[in-house]
Structures are given as structure tokens and as C-alpha cells.
Scaffold this active site. Structure first.
Site, PDB file in Angstrom:
ATOM      1  N   TYR A 125       0.846  -1.189   0.000  1.00  0.00           N
ATOM      2  CA  TYR A 125       0.000   0.000   0.000  1.00  0.00           C
ATOM      3  C   TYR A 125       0.879   1.234   0.000  1.00  0.00           C
ATOM      4  O   TYR A 125       1.843   1.330   0.778  1.00  0.00           O
ATOM      5  CB  TYR A 125      -0.906   0.025   1.236  1.00  0.00           C
ATOM      6  N   SER A 126       0.540   2.198  -0.853  1.00  0.00           N
ATOM      7  CA  SER A 126       1.262   3.472  -0.864  1.00  0.00           C
ATOM      8  C   SER A 126       1.034   4.195   0.456  1.00  0.00           C
ATOM      9  O   SER A 126      -0.085   4.243   0.968  1.00  0.00           O
ATOM     10  CB  SER A 126       0.770   4.352  -2.012  1.00  0.00           C
ATOM     11  N   CYS A 148      -0.712   7.836 -10.032  1.00  0.00           N
ATOM     12  CA  CYS A 148      -0.973   6.707  -9.146  1.00  0.00           C
ATOM     13  C   CYS A 148      -2.465   6.378  -9.163  1.00  0.00           C
ATOM     14  O   CYS A 148      -3.307   7.263  -8.992  1.00  0.00           O
ATOM     15  CB  CYS A 148      -0.526   7.016  -7.717  1.00  0.00           C
ATOM     16  N   GLU A 170       2.829   4.683 -11.093  1.00  0.00           N
ATOM     17  CA  GLU A 170       2.603   3.537 -10.202  1.00  0.00           C
ATOM     18  C   GLU A 170       1.103   3.226 -10.255  1.00  0.00           C
ATOM     19  O   GLU A 170       0.295   3.884  -9.599  1.00  0.00           O
ATOM     20  CB  GLU A 170       3.021   3.880  -8.776  1.00  0.00           C
ATOM     21  N   TYR A 226      -2.215   0.126 -10.792  1.00  0.00           N
ATOM     22  CA  TYR A 226      -2.568  -1.248 -10.417  1.00  0.00           C
ATOM     23  C   TYR A 226      -3.870  -1.652 -11.083  1.00  0.00           C
ATOM     24  O   TYR A 226      -4.553  -0.798 -11.677  1.00  0.00           O
ATOM     25  CB  TYR A 226      -2.703  -1.350  -8.904  1.00  0.00           C
TER      26      TYR A 226
END
Length: 356
Positions: free
Chosen positions: A137-138, A314, A354, A356
Site C-alpha cells: 500500500y502506498s 498513481c 505507479e 494497479y
């Protein structure tokens, strides 16, 4: 040394203190208008980031804040056991899904930088009787943490619940473990990891941040450092421009905090929201993050020609493609191949992704 003083935080169960001093920046770089000079600039930039002619053992000097970065201090077999200090839902009850902000105490033993991530290993075992795999997790807090003492780390987590093809309700193991944590509970932390999303060193930089949903996490860490904290060796004087995409206004994250930042530094902070289920553009198209950015496409293109502009992205996959669709025709007008130009930005650490 850094100090945190007087800044209210938009969490229902906690407030923290901090302050910042900002100065407007008026730097601007004009770009050659002719296609020939534009192509020359692309060539020059490509040469500048090329290592073909560099000495074989030349050490690359990063433009990012890499000094003192720690990675992989804790691993799944030997995690750091932190304590949950705060866990509060930050989306409205009618939002499509729950997002929670949580703060873990680590006693200063998990040193991290803005833009890094930590791993979480959920309690219990999987269906094979083995420990659950870690999930990354960021980090959503600055290195000082929400309490300003460098002893906490925060996450922004959406509870994952969906119905599969068989009609069964499936709950994400780690997200539900985290969203259900009570203050005082233990949590197994690994890392920290990552250098891709570290902030630039230049305090006069233009930093364009593109986030969808919980992809806001690393940018909250950036913005706290820029506007809610005071440092002896860092004072942000550039432009921070945030684009945040969410499905509904009830899903907006940290809006109150960003409002305070805007009030403190109106010349240094811009924020634009894209609310896909409630807003449309002039053509009646849903307002996704790239749709909102298209409204500023000429201004963004001018900024992307500057050597001190950094883009950070992100969130969900697909964001980059949407931005390419905006930039390809703009660059082509000046004889520039956007996809090649983007590669030079990546090599010079000015394009950071970044997803996902």
C-alpha cells in the site's frame, strides 16, 4: 530538522498540527514555435538523458530525494509489529464503497520517505493453511507522520467487496482486515519499499499529480510536506497541481485538507476534481481524470516542456493511455513524437507511474 505546527486535518477522530511558509513562483519557460526547433529540443533532451557517452562507472545523480532512503528493513518472515492508533472512514455513507484512513504507530523503527510503500500481512491463514501473502500500500503520510513525531505511518485503503461470476460475495483479505482494525490492534508491517514515486529535490519544481481513488495516498504525503510542515532545509516554492478522479462527490478524499492547503498557498497549489458519475464535459462525456486534464491541455503541454516539471501518476491502469490521447496531437503540431518525448521524460525522472 523539521517542525510541525497548527494544521487541522479532516479526519473525524483526530486533528494534527503543522504549518508552512510558501512563496509564489513565477518561473516560465517559452518553447520554440517552429517544428525544426521543436525537433531539435527533443534531440537535445534525448542526448541529455542518454548514458551512451557517459563514463562506464559514472554514478547517476538522481533528481529525487533519495538521500537516506531505506528499503526492505522488514520482511514477511520478520515483520515489524505496529499498533493501530486510528482508523476512520473518510467516505460518506452513500459513497459507492468504503475508504478508510488509518494510522499505525511504529516507534520510529520504520523510517520511510514520501512516495514509498509498506507491506501489510493480514492475520490468519489462507485456504492452504499458510500465512497470507503481503499486500503493498502506498504510504499516505509524510515522513513526519500525521502526528508530526516520525513515529507513525498512515494508509488510505478501500474495502474490496465484489460479487464473482458464481454470484458469491468475495471480500479482499487484506483490505477488509485493515478496514476492520480497531485502535490498539497489532498489524504486521514490512518494507518500506520503492523509489519510483520519491519527490523531486528541486523546491521550485512544478509537480503534476494524477490520482484515481486511493491513488491519492502518495500525493497526500507530498502535499503535507509541502504545505503543512516546516523544514530548515526544504521550503516548497513551486507549483503543485493535483488532479483527482472519483466516481461521486461522496467519494472525494481529503477534500477538507486540500482546501486548507489552497487557502494557505493559493499561488502554489491547484486542485481539480473529476467526478465521473456526476459531471460531464461540454460534449456530454463523463468526466474522467483525462477529460478534466483535456480542459487544460495547452497549459499542461507548455509545462511538460520545462526541465523542472515532474509528473506523478498513481491509481488505476489506463490513466496513462488517456493522457497519451491528449498529448499526441499537441506534440505533433510542433513536430514532436509524444511517445518518444515521454520516454525522455521517464529517463530524466520526470515521468513517474505507479498503477494497479
Amino acid at each position: 530538522m523539521a517542525a510541525v505546527t497548527a494544521a487541522a486535518v479532516s479526519l473525524r477522530s483526530a486533528t494534527t498540527t503543522s504549518k508552512s511558509s510558501t512563496t509564489p513562483s513565477s518561473s516560465h519557460c517559452a518553447f520554440p514555435s517552429s517544428a525544426r526547433r521543436a525537433r531539435a529540443l527533443l534531440h537535445i533532451r534525448a542526448q541529455a538523458v542518454s548514458t551512451d557517452e557517459a563514463p562506464a562507472k559514472a554514478k547517476k545523480i538522481s533528481k529525487k530525494q533519495e538521500e537516506g532512503v531505506v528499503t526492505n528493513k522488514f520482511r514477511p518472515k520478520e515483520p515489524y509489529v505496529g499498533k493501530c492508533l486510528l482508523n476512520t472512514k473518510i467516505t460518506a455513507d452513500d459513497a459507492p464503497g468504503e475508504t478508510w484512513h488509518m494510522v499505525f504507530g511504529h516507534e520510529g523503527k520504520v523510517p520511510y520517505k514520501e512516495g514509498q510503500s509498506i507491506g501489510i500481512v493480514a492475520d490468519g491463514e489462507d485456504k492452504n493453511g499458510k500465512p497470507h501473502k503481503l499486500r503493498l500500500y502506498s504510504i499516505a503520510s509524510s515522513a513526519l507522520g500525521d502526528f508530526g513525531d516520525s513515529k507513525t505511518v498512515s494508509l488510505c485503503v478501500k474495502r474490496l467487496v465484489y460479487t464473482n461470476d458464481q454470484g458469491e460475495v468475495v471480500k479482499g483479505v487484506c483490505s477488509n482486515f485493515l478496514c476492520d482494525l480497531k485502535p490498539g490492534a497489532d498489524v504486521n508491517i514490512t518494507g518500506p519499499v520503492g523509489k519510483e514515486m520519491l519527490m523531486p529535490k528541486d523546491p521550485n519544481a512544478t509537480i503534476i499529480m494524477l490520482a484515481t481513488g486511493t491513488g491519492i495516498a502518495p500525493f497526500r504525503s507530498f502535499l503535507w510536506k509541502m504545505f503543512f510542515e516546516k523544514y530548515e532545509d526544504y521550503e516548497f516554492k513551486g507549483l503543485a497541481w493535483l488532479f483527482l478522479g472519483v466516481p461521486t462527490s461522496s467519494s472525494l478524499l481529503y477534500k477538507e485538507e486540500f482546501g486548507k492547503m489552497k487557502a494557505k498557498a493559493p499561488e502554489n497549489f491547484r486542485v481539480d476534481y473529476a467526478i465521473s458519475r456526476e459531471e460531464t464535459n461540454a460534449l456530454g462525456e463523463k468526466m474522467y481524470i483525462q477529460t478534466r486534464m483535456a480542459e487544460y491541455k495547452d497549459e499542461l503541454w507548455e509545462l511538460l516542456k520545462k526541465d523542472n516539471t515532474y509528473v506523478y501518476m498513481c491509481g488505476l491502469k489506463g490513466m496513462e493511455k488517456g493522457i497519451d490521447e491528449i498529448m499526441i496531437p499537441l506534440a505533433a503540431k510542433e513536430g514532436i513524437d509524444w511517445l518518444e518525448y515521454r520516454k525522455t521524460l521517464k529517463k530524466s525522472e520526470q515521468w513517474n507511474v505507479e498503477v494497479y
